[in-house]
Write an enzyme that holds these catalytic residues in place. Structure first.
Site: not given
Length: 375
Positions: A18, A113-114
């Site tokens: 993350d 983003d993860e």
């Protein structure tokens, strides 16, 4: 494919990576003047914009994603709100994905983003998921000057919980042998699917931790919470046998707009449909989804922040049907409207997993999934 939830846990080596306040971190990297200031990425406070993300300085004021930008400015008058640059964020996201691919082909992106990574069969670092996670975070920083946090655990649920444990720029490991003891003090609100209403219901039953939840039998949980009771039963014991999924069929596609001034009549709402439809059709063309459209829907959010979604079966996109759905939705409340959205659902796009799509409309982000609690 194994059942997602069962009595016998399947121990894998799962990493959840993350990025730390991804959009804001990119903006601070590219503009040194932003460093040390409270920074958010989002829509304009003057146009009912919302915050997409913010850095840790801003979070210390209570600011968080999905908060109205105007409210965020009231909490922190010195807050710097930067308009989003999605081309830049997508570019860096692709670089990060290429780094993941160096270590495993089993990558399940959740957003820009993860992602989950299954490194069970990886030979890197003699199969050590801990060292692989460290290497990935190092590579990301070397390539992009961005930090990431990671969680390492025997399943997806615990890996996601673990990635939040040492934020920012850290990692945390939950070993298979420590799962039972780790779960005892974990708050029930950490279980995916436990929102405000479910948490309140559990608290009213005297249940605050997973240890408390473990005292309830499966039959009692399913009686009180329906099918979700089964998830509560197993997840509270740290059991999650879902595999990392490398591809999801897209279930729906939609666009929305939040208006600077409320729309007071049905005619005003319907006059916005052509613009929304034009954007929707452009996104449909870009998406290249092969599955046919089998439902259409509209969403209205009213001045009192209540919302309603109306949908109907349709074979393909029928422009006229959006007008009918808007009529029905407007007359459910007959209040002024602050947000309108239109969307479609696709046939044979079933998935039991939640996909968080990139936020592309910051003046009112439209969720592809209907929030039943807002009806």
């Amino acid at each position: 494919m194994p059942e997602p939830l069962s009595d016998t846990p399947i121990n894998r080596k799962i990493i959840h990576v993350d990025m730390d306040c991804f959009y804001a971190a990119i903006e601070m990297r590219d503009d040194p003047l932003l460093r040390g200031a409270a920074v958010a990425v989002g829509g304009s406070p003057d146009k009912r914009g919302v915050i997409a993300t913010c850095n840790y300085e801003a979070r210390s004021y209570g600011i968080h994603s999905a908060m109205a930008s105007a409210h965020a400015k009231r909490l922190c008058p010195n807050l710097i709100i930067v308009p989003p640059n999605f081309d830049k964020y997508r570019h860096d996201s692709k670089v990060i994905r290429s780094i993941f691919a160096k270590y495993t082909p089993l990558i399940e992106p959740l957003s820009l983003d993860e992602a989950f990574l299954d490194v069970t069969e990886s030979s890197h670092y003699k199969g050590s998921a801990t060292y692989i996670a460290q290497a990935i975070r190092h590579d990301i920083y070397q390539e992009l000057e961005l930090t990431a946090s990671a969680g390492i655990a025997p399943n997806k649920f615990l890996a996601k919980v673990a990635s939040d444990w040492k934020k920012p720029n850290g990692q945390f490991v939950i070993e298979p042998s420590t799962v039972d003891s780790f779960m005892l003090d974990l708050e029930v609100k950490k279980i995916p699917g436990v929102g405000k209403k479910t948490a309140e219901k559990l608290h009213n039953m005297g249940i605050y931790t997973c240890k408390d939840l473990q005292t309830l039998e499966l039959l009692e949980l399913t009686r009180k919470f329906g099918a979700f009771g089964r998830s509560l039963y197993y997840l509270s014991r740290g059991i999650d046998n879902r595999a990392v999924i490398t591809h999801y069929p897209r279930k729906s596609l939609s666009v929305e707009n939040t208006y600077d001034k409320d729309l007071y009549t049905l005619e005003e709402c319907q006059s916005e449909i052509p613009k929304l439809l034009s954007t929707l059709k452009q996104r449909l063309a870009r998406s290249k989804v092969d599955a046919p459209v089998n439902k259409m829907f509209v969403k209205l959010k009213f001045s009192d922040f209540t919302a309603t979604t109306v949908e109907r079966t349709s074979f393909g996109v029928n422009d006229e049907l959006f007008y009918e759905l808007m009529d029905e939705g407007f007359h459910r409340r007959e209040k002024s409207v602050r947000l309108l959205g239109v969307g479609v659902r696709f046939q044979n796009a079933e998935s039991t997993h939640f996909v968080q799509l990139p936020l592309e409309y910051l003046d009112g982000a439209f969720d592809d999934e209907i929030d039943e609690e807002s009806h």
